[in-house]
Design an enzyme around this catalytic site. Sequence first.
Site, mmCIF file in Angstrom:
data_model
loop_
_atom_site.group_PDB
_atom_site.id
_atom_site.type_symbol
_atom_site.label_atom_id
_atom_site.label_comp_id
_atom_site.label_asym_id
_atom_site.label_seq_id
_atom_site.Cartn_x
_atom_site.Cartn_y
_atom_site.Cartn_z
ATOM 1 N N SER A 146 0.848 -1.188 0.000
ATOM 2 C CA SER A 146 0.000 0.000 0.000
ATOM 3 C C SER A 146 0.884 1.237 0.000
ATOM 4 C CB SER A 146 -0.868 0.001 1.260
ATOM 5 O OG SER A 146 -1.492 1.258 1.439
ATOM 6 N N TYR A 159 -2.665 -1.077 10.099
ATOM 7 C CA TYR A 159 -2.593 -1.205 8.637
ATOM 8 C C TYR A 159 -1.172 -0.925 8.154
ATOM 9 C CZ TYR A 159 -4.257 -0.868 3.801
ATOM 10 O OH TYR A 159 -4.461 -1.063 2.465
#
Lengths: 288, 279
Positions: A146, A159
């Site tokens: 990401s 995350y």
Amino acid sequence: MTRLDPYRFAGRTAVLTGAASGIGEQLAYGLAHRGSDLVLVDVDGSRLEPVATRIRNAHPGLSVTTIVADLSDRAAVDQVASQVPASLGLLINNAGVALGGRFDQVSVDQFEHVMNVNFRAPMLLTHALLPALTASPGSHLVNVSSLFGLIAPPGQSAYCASKFALRGLSESLRGELFENRIGVTTVHPGGIRTRIAESALIGAGVPESDVAPTRKLFAALLSFPADKAAEQILRAVGKRKARLLIAANAKGPDLLQRLLPVGSADIIRRLTSVSVKAASRSGVGAGR
Amino acid sequence: MNYLDVRGSRIRFHETGDPAAPPVVLLHGIGRSLEDWALQHSRFDDAYRVISIDMPGFGLSQRFPATTTLPVLADGVWATLDTLGETRPVHLMGNSLGGAVSMTMLASAPERVTTLTLVNSAGFGKEVTWALRILAVPGLGRQMLRHIDPRTAPRVERTLFRDRALVTPERVEMAIRIARQPDFAPVYLEVAKALGGFRGVAAAWRAALLASLAEVDLPTMILWGERDMILPSHHLAAARAAFPHAKSHMFPDTGHMPQIERPDEFAGLVRPMLASVRA
């Protein structure tokens, strides 16, 4: 060391996690167009089956297998690995889950859940399928990290931890697997229009009143179309690229982070709040 | 082989299967002949009337008087079918240039087409082998086409297949025989000029043709060999965009003519689509 030949999709099997929606769904279509047989994995069977049916109708010459599995469960990951053919062309670790809330607002169980889906599952699956990838010369591995595997804004501790970990694993593997003639691509998408915001977990301690605004904030940032993102990923696989950044809102922060490794955090925080305000303003306008 | 007189030109065709069965029409590529479809006759003619045609000016057929263009070739195929007495709707299959001719036929007479199968078809991108682009260089094209002989013909054939074993003496001999036909070079150059030039396949006719087919919604199969050196396989993406409802398949390790290189898989993919319409 010579370069790897371009990856050829036709006639080879691809295993893809998170295939029922978002980038994963579009990757499934793109792989089918290119002639890859598919093993599609997702936790959401009711969304996965229509994707598989659509591919089977459009591509009667391909084999499409679906596996419904919760990748946060270690036994389920092993189960997936056992259903994969002995020779594998491509593994795409795409499945991911988001978790909203400051570190003191998320429970340890929630933190671990994110780590298990976003990091442990790709690690386990890659470990289990490495023999199958090695058995097929010129195979390839994709890990979808990401933008938050490159920068770490507040409110994203779990995350970011999971996506930084996946990036580390992926980049290390690239060097190791080159000796086996296996390519590795690490993908860092910016804001892609997918279901990740609406299906995000919310920290147990996040006040109810913060949930809706936070989801809205993310929805505003997720603007890049998933089908274009998938096309870019498959092109990067073809070219055996090491790293792929998708969307301007990934490339900008990446550059900034490399120019100002520490100071960039402050700048990105300020730019984010400005662009969110702009996005929500235009969103309101469009709603009328 | 059989010949027909179509508007004063001698047209060669091959036909197998029950004449009363639903018709399948097979069209070859630029500079080629109906031999490119030989393997598919036996894979369809138990249930279909299978007709392959040397398009006017190609193979061993004579040319039509008009300058050869896509509409002239499409008209030539319709006229050949009329002469054969085949006026029912047909299952159309075209390889390379034959794909573009099929699409042109569909645009001109949609009521006469039941299904469309495009095999490494022209019409979906500008990229094409340098060998065809160089034909557009004045003087050079004619020279090249004049020199198809036992030395150069195998080289040309090798660009068509992934598996070199398919470059058989029979195929080389046929290529030389075709190249010695009096209409071969002029027709080849006329078509090459109509379709594009040194910069590749022209965009104008492709856009016009695909626009004219935008309303057409009939069962369509798009097939491509991944290792095509004549028309690159990434054109399949454009073909899918032009026919969003189509089924498609990319053959691994296959060149420009999957109907020869993957004969059984080819028939296995196409027959169910034909059967679904019959029912």
